[in-house]
Design a protein around this motif. Structure first.
Motif, PDB file in Angstrom:
ATOM      1  N   MET A  51      -6.178   2.732  -9.833  1.00 27.44           N
ATOM      2  CA  MET A  51      -5.933   4.178  -9.946  1.00 27.44           C
ATOM      3  C   MET A  51      -4.893   4.618  -8.905  1.00 27.44           C
ATOM      4  SD  MET A  51      -9.903   5.378 -10.312  1.00 27.44           S
ATOM      5  CE  MET A  51     -10.584   4.384  -9.014  1.00 27.44           C
ATOM      6  N   ALA A  52      -4.210   5.714  -9.184  1.00 27.25           N
ATOM      7  CA  ALA A  52      -3.322   6.317  -8.176  1.00 27.25           C
ATOM      8  C   ALA A  52      -3.194   7.786  -8.492  1.00 27.25           C
ATOM      9  CB  ALA A  52      -1.946   5.659  -8.181  1.00 27.25           C
ATOM     10  N   CYS A  53      -2.863   8.591  -7.483  1.00 29.42           N
ATOM     11  CA  CYS A  53      -2.644  10.015  -7.716  1.00 29.42           C
ATOM     12  C   CYS A  53      -1.150  10.243  -7.972  1.00 29.42           C
ATOM     13  CB  CYS A  53      -3.165  10.818  -6.521  1.00 29.42           C
ATOM     14  SG  CYS A  53      -1.989  10.927  -5.158  1.00 29.42           S
ATOM     15  N   PRO A  54      -0.751  11.471  -8.335  1.00 29.22           N
ATOM     16  CA  PRO A  54       0.660  11.712  -8.662  1.00 29.22           C
ATOM     17  C   PRO A  54       1.629  11.306  -7.540  1.00 29.22           C
ATOM     18  CG  PRO A  54      -0.670  13.607  -9.270  1.00 29.22           C
ATOM     19  CD  PRO A  54      -1.589  12.660  -8.578  1.00 29.22           C
ATOM     20  N   LYS A  55       1.249  11.509  -6.296  1.00 29.79           N
ATOM     21  CA  LYS A  55       2.175  11.154  -5.197  1.00 29.79           C
ATOM     22  C   LYS A  55       2.446   9.658  -5.186  1.00 29.79           C
ATOM     23  CE  LYS A  55      -0.375  12.894  -1.865  1.00 29.79           C
ATOM     24  NZ  LYS A  55      -1.487  13.294  -2.753  1.00 29.79           N
ATOM     25  N   GLY A  56       1.391   8.874  -5.383  1.00 24.51           N
ATOM     26  CA  GLY A  56       1.567   7.427  -5.410  1.00 24.51           C
ATOM     27  C   GLY A  56       2.473   7.001  -6.551  1.00 24.51           C
ATOM     28  N   TRP A  57       2.208   7.523  -7.746  1.00 23.80           N
ATOM     29  CA  TRP A  57       3.023   7.184  -8.918  1.00 23.80           C
ATOM     30  C   TRP A  57       4.497   7.519  -8.672  1.00 23.80           C
ATOM     31  CZ3 TRP A  57       1.921   4.357 -13.085  1.00 23.80           C
ATOM     32  CH2 TRP A  57       0.600   4.211 -13.506  1.00 23.80           C
TER      33      TRP A  57
ATOM     34  N   HIS B 118      -7.720  13.573  -1.148  1.00 19.10           N
ATOM     35  CA  HIS B 118      -7.951  12.123  -1.253  1.00 19.10           C
ATOM     36  C   HIS B 118      -8.460  11.825  -2.662  1.00 19.10           C
ATOM     37  CE1 HIS B 118      -8.375  13.111   3.100  1.00 19.10           C
ATOM     38  NE2 HIS B 118      -7.708  12.000   3.262  1.00 19.10           N
ATOM     39  N   PRO B 119      -7.595  12.065  -3.664  1.00 17.87           N
ATOM     40  CA  PRO B 119      -8.074  12.031  -5.060  1.00 17.87           C
ATOM     41  C   PRO B 119      -8.693  10.693  -5.461  1.00 17.87           C
ATOM     42  CG  PRO B 119      -5.800  12.845  -4.927  1.00 17.87           C
ATOM     43  CD  PRO B 119      -6.160  12.367  -3.556  1.00 17.87           C
ATOM     44  N   ILE B 120      -8.218   9.610  -4.891  1.00 14.77           N
ATOM     45  CA  ILE B 120      -8.758   8.313  -5.330  1.00 14.77           C
ATOM     46  C   ILE B 120     -10.107   8.037  -4.655  1.00 14.77           C
ATOM     47  CG2 ILE B 120      -8.271   5.823  -5.535  1.00 14.77           C
ATOM     48  CD1 ILE B 120      -6.644   7.850  -7.404  1.00 14.77           C
ATOM     49  N   MET B 121     -10.358   8.622  -3.498  1.00 11.99           N
ATOM     50  CA  MET B 121     -11.724   8.553  -2.962  1.00 11.99           C
ATOM     51  C   MET B 121     -12.668   9.315  -3.896  1.00 11.99           C
ATOM     52  SD  MET B 121     -11.436   8.945   1.133  1.00 11.99           S
ATOM     53  CE  MET B 121     -10.006   8.365   2.054  1.00 11.99           C
TER      54      MET B 121
ATOM     55  N   VAL C  11       0.836  -1.208   0.000  1.00 12.60           N
ATOM     56  CA  VAL C  11       0.000   0.000   0.000  1.00 12.60           C
ATOM     57  C   VAL C  11       0.870   1.258   0.000  1.00 12.60           C
ATOM     58  CG1 VAL C  11      -2.051  -1.053   1.048  1.00 12.60           C
ATOM     59  CG2 VAL C  11      -0.292  -0.065   2.523  1.00 12.60           C
ATOM     60  N   CYS C  12       0.295   2.339  -0.501  1.00 10.39           N
ATOM     61  CA  CYS C  12       0.982   3.621  -0.635  1.00 10.39           C
ATOM     62  C   CYS C  12       1.254   4.218   0.752  1.00 10.39           C
ATOM     63  CB  CYS C  12       0.109   4.553  -1.462  1.00 10.39           C
ATOM     64  SG  CYS C  12       0.742   6.241  -1.619  1.00 10.39           S
ATOM     65  N   GLY C  13       2.278   5.047   0.849  1.00 13.60           N
ATOM     66  CA  GLY C  13       2.688   5.606   2.139  1.00 13.60           C
ATOM     67  C   GLY C  13       2.378   7.088   2.318  1.00 13.60           C
ATOM     68  N   TYR C  14       1.479   7.628   1.540  1.00  9.90           N
ATOM     69  CA  TYR C  14       1.115   9.034   1.759  1.00  9.90           C
ATOM     70  C   TYR C  14      -0.234   9.121   2.468  1.00  9.90           C
ATOM     71  CZ  TYR C  14       5.021  10.849  -1.007  1.00  9.90           C
ATOM     72  OH  TYR C  14       6.258  11.178  -1.471  1.00  9.90           O
ATOM     73  N   CYS C  15      -1.311   9.205   1.708  1.00 11.74           N
ATOM     74  CA  CYS C  15      -2.563   9.539   2.396  1.00 11.74           C
ATOM     75  C   CYS C  15      -3.322   8.303   2.852  1.00 11.74           C
ATOM     76  CB  CYS C  15      -3.417  10.467   1.534  1.00 11.74           C
ATOM     77  SG  CYS C  15      -4.528   9.637   0.388  1.00 11.74           S
ATOM     78  N   SER C  16      -4.351   8.556   3.643  1.00 13.00           N
ATOM     79  CA  SER C  16      -5.107   7.496   4.301  1.00 13.00           C
ATOM     80  C   SER C  16      -6.026   6.735   3.365  1.00 13.00           C
ATOM     81  CB  SER C  16      -5.957   8.122   5.387  1.00 13.00           C
ATOM     82  OG  SER C  16      -6.936   8.940   4.758  1.00 13.00           O
ATOM     83  N   THR C  17      -6.054   7.119   2.077  1.00 13.64           N
ATOM     84  CA  THR C  17      -6.852   6.328   1.144  1.00 13.64           C
ATOM     85  C   THR C  17      -6.327   4.893   1.146  1.00 13.64           C
ATOM     86  OG1 THR C  17      -7.121   8.305  -0.193  1.00 13.64           O
ATOM     87  CG2 THR C  17      -7.741   6.227  -1.224  1.00 13.64           C
ATOM     88  N   GLY C  18      -4.998   4.768   1.173  1.00 19.47           N
ATOM     89  CA  GLY C  18      -4.385   3.441   1.267  1.00 19.47           C
ATOM     90  C   GLY C  18      -4.470   2.664  -0.034  1.00 19.47           C
ATOM     91  N   CYS C  19      -4.090   3.300  -1.145  1.00 17.78           N
ATOM     92  CA  CYS C  19      -4.140   2.635  -2.447  1.00 17.78           C
ATOM     93  C   CYS C  19      -3.138   1.486  -2.514  1.00 17.78           C
ATOM     94  CB  CYS C  19      -3.791   3.631  -3.559  1.00 17.78           C
ATOM     95  SG  CYS C  19      -4.994   4.958  -3.712  1.00 17.78           S
ATOM     96  N   GLY C  20      -3.479   0.472  -3.298  1.00  9.18           N
ATOM     97  CA  GLY C  20      -2.553  -0.635  -3.542  1.00  9.18           C
ATOM     98  C   GLY C  20      -1.628  -0.283  -4.707  1.00  9.18           C
TER      99      GLY C  20
HETATM  100  S1  SF4 Z   1      -4.641   8.813  -3.189  1.00  9.09           S
HETATM  101 FE1  SF4 Z   1      -2.518   9.079  -3.845  1.00  9.09          FE
HETATM  102  S2  SF4 Z   1      -1.376   9.508  -1.971  1.00  9.09           S
HETATM  103 FE2  SF4 Z   1      -3.362   8.673  -1.357  1.00  9.09          FE
HETATM  104  S3  SF4 Z   1      -2.939   6.484  -1.115  1.00  9.09           S
HETATM  105 FE3  SF4 Z   1      -3.720   6.785  -3.205  1.00  9.09          FE
HETATM  106  S4  SF4 Z   1      -1.878   7.017  -4.463  1.00  9.09           S
HETATM  107 FE4  SF4 Z   1      -1.254   7.300  -2.337  1.00  9.09          FE
END
Ligand code: SF4
Ligand SMILES: Nc1nc2c(c(=O)[nH]1)N[C@H]1C(S)=C(S)[C@@H](COP(=O)(O)OP(=O)(O)OC[C@H]3O[C@@H](n4cnc5c(=O)[nH]c(N)nc54)[C@H](O)[C@@H]3O)O[C@H]1N2
Ligand SMILES: Nc1nc2c(c(=O)[nH]1)N[C@H]1C(S)=C(S)[C@@H](COP(=O)(O)OP(=O)(O)OC[C@H]3O[C@@H](n4cnc5c(=O)[nH]c(N)nc54)[C@H](O)[C@@H]3O)O[C@H]1N2
Ligand SMILES: [Mo]
Length: 735
Positions: free
Chosen positions: A76-82, A211-214, A42-51
């Motif tokens: 899906m992922a936001c720029p921070k995740g990518w 929380h772009p992915i929410m 899982v991603c280490g930025y926001c609490s969405t917790g994307c895989g």
């Molecule tokens: S929305 Fe972006 S920052 Fe938040 S968990 Fe998903 S990829 Fe990571």
């Protein structure tokens, strides 16, 4: 990069910890069998917790892509995740411990030397000023296993009483609101609710950015939902709403009480639900009688038509979900505002069913983990320090003497800061947070940190504003360089894996804590905790028979194969894909049976007279300053996101202030001009960005820039003790 001479001076445990993973089982990659393969985490930025699917070459991460089959982000992922891997290679990463010499310069030292200094200085402070004169500030961004180790080490092993997290800045309000209303800190939703609502109400929440992915999940909603956004600013989220209620800052409570009165008057409430599952409604009904539409309109700046339409929208909705974030939590009356939202969900029976809920969206990747396992506000596993049965349960699981567990609660973050000011706290250990940038009223905050006899900062980067002030810095591995679990906003445990080696001699926080336990002389207490997964086994036991019971999660492997698991997951639970028929499906919500965690199983209506703004505008300071997230590509104090060349192209490099064109004209400010923004506490320079997105009389500055918190006012919610970052009085002048 590793300094051979320093290495030679290192002791046996340190040498062991510095070795590559795999050799002795620490930080081993749990699932990777082939050297060139992929693994999911899982991603280490926001609490969405994307895989995220990590692509490996010779066992090391070289790239990543969003995981398609993960139930959170569905590819899906936001720029921070990518860009998450790219920030690990920065040149300002800590590679050895650094000790400040008498001339105020940092010198690299070995881990052994650092540990002697750390334990020597802290022990001598404790000897002179008492055990409680040393404290810690931790985080919502480490894995739960590290949080638990830190909380247990400091409070059970090192004799500290006071320790709090940066989650105080963020989630404390939601925690207290839920505890008081539901009997436990329990955000009830699952992300599927975004797709199943026909009305979505967002209060003080800019999820398009934060929380772009929410938000992407909202976009998948097939019911063309009404989207009501309550935010003084026309945010990216508000632009996509069907109703934007730009109420005056901090008037939400009044608005929500007015809505409650309207719903009651028109008989638009769920009487059965109120009767069977709640308490305190009659008192609440009497209380909101004092909020007629005229009063609400005057105090919020909204028209009566807007307010009535909002009430009608809630009434017409079959599945109404209410969501809130920092526009609510970061307030001097945050708890009661959050409860005003909870009250609306309860009185309309919008809880426990698909597409409903009173839903606090969490901030950091593991803020939810810190709520359960950091051992700061709660004793491990959502327990209470003052409760003898809880202390005995934790002591038994850890096989430690019960007497080592404190019987009272810690000071909150601001009380620790005041403690330093009053000379009661002399030593501070800051882990994974950047106080000198993010804490409220920064000039005073820095003066306070300056008073310490000994400040230790444990961070990935040695260049943070707080690290620069430290006497000793400890270099930490970051996300992707260690393993453990995060809990996301919908209560889902997800796995983080070691897919990179940390630079130089940087160690995982887990191994730093082990090293400190060893040098402090209390490692015997933690003899079972030899790896993050060993700690995870204890975390399961702490939660047994609690609302957050996860005793049914077998192992990391189990989490990995299920795509994360939401709490509760008691022993014997199984997962099916049929969430409607099986309450333990892959995506599930709480309170399906209408039973809450209070002894009488009822949820409480809680309310209070709203208070005026804590700092009123004046001739000298005529504007209200709002602060918050700027763009999807900036994370907090920017220690991480500013290291990605890609992310850096996606936001303005220097601070900017959003100001309404009418105000700008009155102050003779033109677009892109440099301006000075000042408050009673400090000032900063920013570029004027003229936009109708802020209302006249209000300005907005993102929190990501170092100077923003020079302006903010240190006032707090009386129940949650969360800082009120969102509204203070400022002046603006051309430079
Ligand atoms: S929305 Fe972006 S920052 Fe938040 S968990 Fe998903 S990829 Fe990571
Ligand atoms: N890109 C990015 N994403 C993040 C983060 C990040 O730093 N960058 N941080 C994460 C963390 S830790 C958190 S806590 C969340 C925060 O997520 P959010 O809370 O959504 O973000 P903020 O911008 O802090 O605040 C939300 C909104 O509150 C509004 N607001 C201010 N005062 C009031 C008021 O009185 N009433 C109402 N109704 N609204 C008001 C602001 O105008 C702002 O648009 O984001 C998480 N996600
Ligand atoms: N004005 C204003 N101020 C605000 C807010 C606001 O809306 N307005 N929002 C508040 C909120 S909600 C929050 S959550 C806070 C956030 O404030 P901070 O917690 O101070 O912000 P971060 O930049 O996330 O700091 C985390 C630090 O941990 C380091 N780090 C990252 N990963 C690791 C790790 O694994 N181990 C270790 N040891 N270090 C690591 C990073 O390099 C960074 O220095 O800011 C608060 N401040
Ligand atoms: Mo946060």
């Amino acid at each position: 990069m590793i300094n051979e001479i320093l290495h030679a001076k290192t002791g046996p445990l340190t040498r062991e910890l510095l070795r590559e993973p795999g050799e002795f089982g620490l930080g081993q990659l749990p699932v990777v069998t082939k050297p060139d393969a992929t693994t999911n985490m899982v991603c280490g930025y926001c609490s969405t917790g994307c895989g995220l699917t990590i692509h490996l070459k010779d066992g090391e991460a070289v790239n990543l892509s969003p995981t398609t089959e993960y139930p959170v982000n569905l590819g899906m992922a936001c720029p921070k995740g990518w860009e998450a891997l790219s920030v690990l290679d920065a040149s300002d990463r800590g590679v050895t411990p650094l000790l400040k010499n008498e001339r105020g310069q940092f010198e690299p030292v070995s881990w052994n030397h650092a540990m002697e200094e750390f334990t020597g200085r802290f022990k001598s402070i404790q000897k002179e000023h008492g055990d409680h004169s040393v404290a810690f500030i931790s985080t919502g961004q480490m894995v739960s296993e590290e949080m638990a180790y830190l909380g247990a080490l400091t409070k059970f092993g090192m004799g500290m009483l006071h320790g709090d997290g940066n989650t105080r800045q963020c989630m404390a309000t939601a925690v207290v609101a839920y505890k008081q209303a539901f009997g436990f800190d329990a955000p009830p939703y699952t992300y599927a609710d975004f797709e199943e609502s026909d009305v979505i109400v967002l209060v003080g929440s800019n999820i398009c950015i934060a929380h772009p992915i929410m938000w992407e999940r909202v976009m998948r909603n097939p019911y063309s939902p009404e989207i009501v956004v309550i935010d003084p600013r026309m945010t990216e989220t508000a632009m996509n709403a069907t109703q934007h209620l730009a109420a005056f800052p901090k008037s939400d409570q009044t608005l929500l009480y007015g809505i409650a009165k309207t719903l009651i008057e028109r008989n638009w409430i769920d009487e059965d639900f109120v009767r069977d599952h709640t308490s305190g409604f009659d008192e609440f009904r009497n209380f909101v009688a004092e909020f007629p539409l005229e009063r609400v309109s005057t105090e919020t700046g909204l028209s009566i038509e807007q307010i009535e339409r909002f009430a009608e929208t809630i009434h017409k909705g079959q599945r109404v979900s209410f969501w809130w974030t920092m526009g609510v939590n970061q307030s001097y009356q945050g708890v009661r505002t959050a409860q005003a939202i909870i009250n609306l969900a309860l009185m309309t029976g919008n809880i426990g069913r698909p597409g409903t809920g009173a839903n606090s969206i969490t901030g950091q990747c593991n803020a939810m983990g810190s709520r359960l396992f950091s051992n700061t506000t709660n004793l491990l596993g959502g327990h209470d320090f003052p409760n003898p049965a809880h202390r005995s349960k934790v002591a038994n699981i850890m096989e430690i003497d019960e007497a080592t567990i404190p019987t009272e609660n810690s000071w909150a973050y601001h009380e620790i800061m005041e403690g330093i000011l009053k000379g009661k706290i002399k030593g501070l250990w800051v882990i994974c947070t950047n106080t000198a940038h993010s804490w409220i009223n920064q000039n005073v905050a820095r003066e306070i940190l300056d008073r310490l006899d000994f400040l230790v900062v444990q961070d990935m980067y040695h260049s943070t504003e707080t690290a620069k002030m430290a006497n000793l810095t400890l270099p930490a591995a970051g996300w992707g360089e260690k393993e453990g679990t995060f809990i996301n906003s919908e209560r889902r445990f997800g796995l983080v894996k070691k897919v990179r080696k940390a630079p130089g001699e940087a160690l995982s926080d887990f191994n730093i804590f082990r090293l400190i336990a060893h040098h402090w002389g209390c490692s015997e207490m933690f003899k079972k905790w030899t790896s993050p997964e060993a700690v995870f086994q204890s975390l399961k036991e702490f939660t047994r028979d609690m609302p957050c019971d996860i005793s049914g999660i077998e192992s990391y492997q189990h989490l990995d194969s299920e795509g994360g698991i939401q709490w509760p997951f008691p022993e014997g639970a199984i997962i099916t894909s049929e969430q409607e028929t099986n309450p333990l499906g892959k995506e599930r919500r709480l309170f399906v049976d209408g039973k809450f965690y209070h002894a009488d199983e009822r949820a409480k209506f809680l309310f209070e007279e709203p208070k005026p703004l804590t700092e009123k505008t004046s001739n000298q300071f005529p504007f209200i300053l709002l602060t918050g997230r700027g763009t999807a590509s900036q994370w907090h104090t920017q220690t991480r996101t500013s290291k990605s060349p890609v992310l850096k192209k996606l936001y303005p490099q220097s601070p900017f202030v959003e100001i309404n064109p009418a105000d700008a004209q009155r102050c003779s400010i033109t677009a892109n001009q440099k301006v000075i923004i000042s408050s009673q506490r400090g000032k900063m320079i920013a570029t004027a960005f003229l936009t109708h997105n802020v209302q006249p009389g209000q300005v907005f500055i993102p929190m990501h820039y170092e100077a923003t918190n020079q302006l903010t006012d240190a006032v707090f919610d009386p129940y949650s003790k969360q800082p009120s970052y969102k509204a203070c009085a400022v002046a603006i002048k051309r430079l």
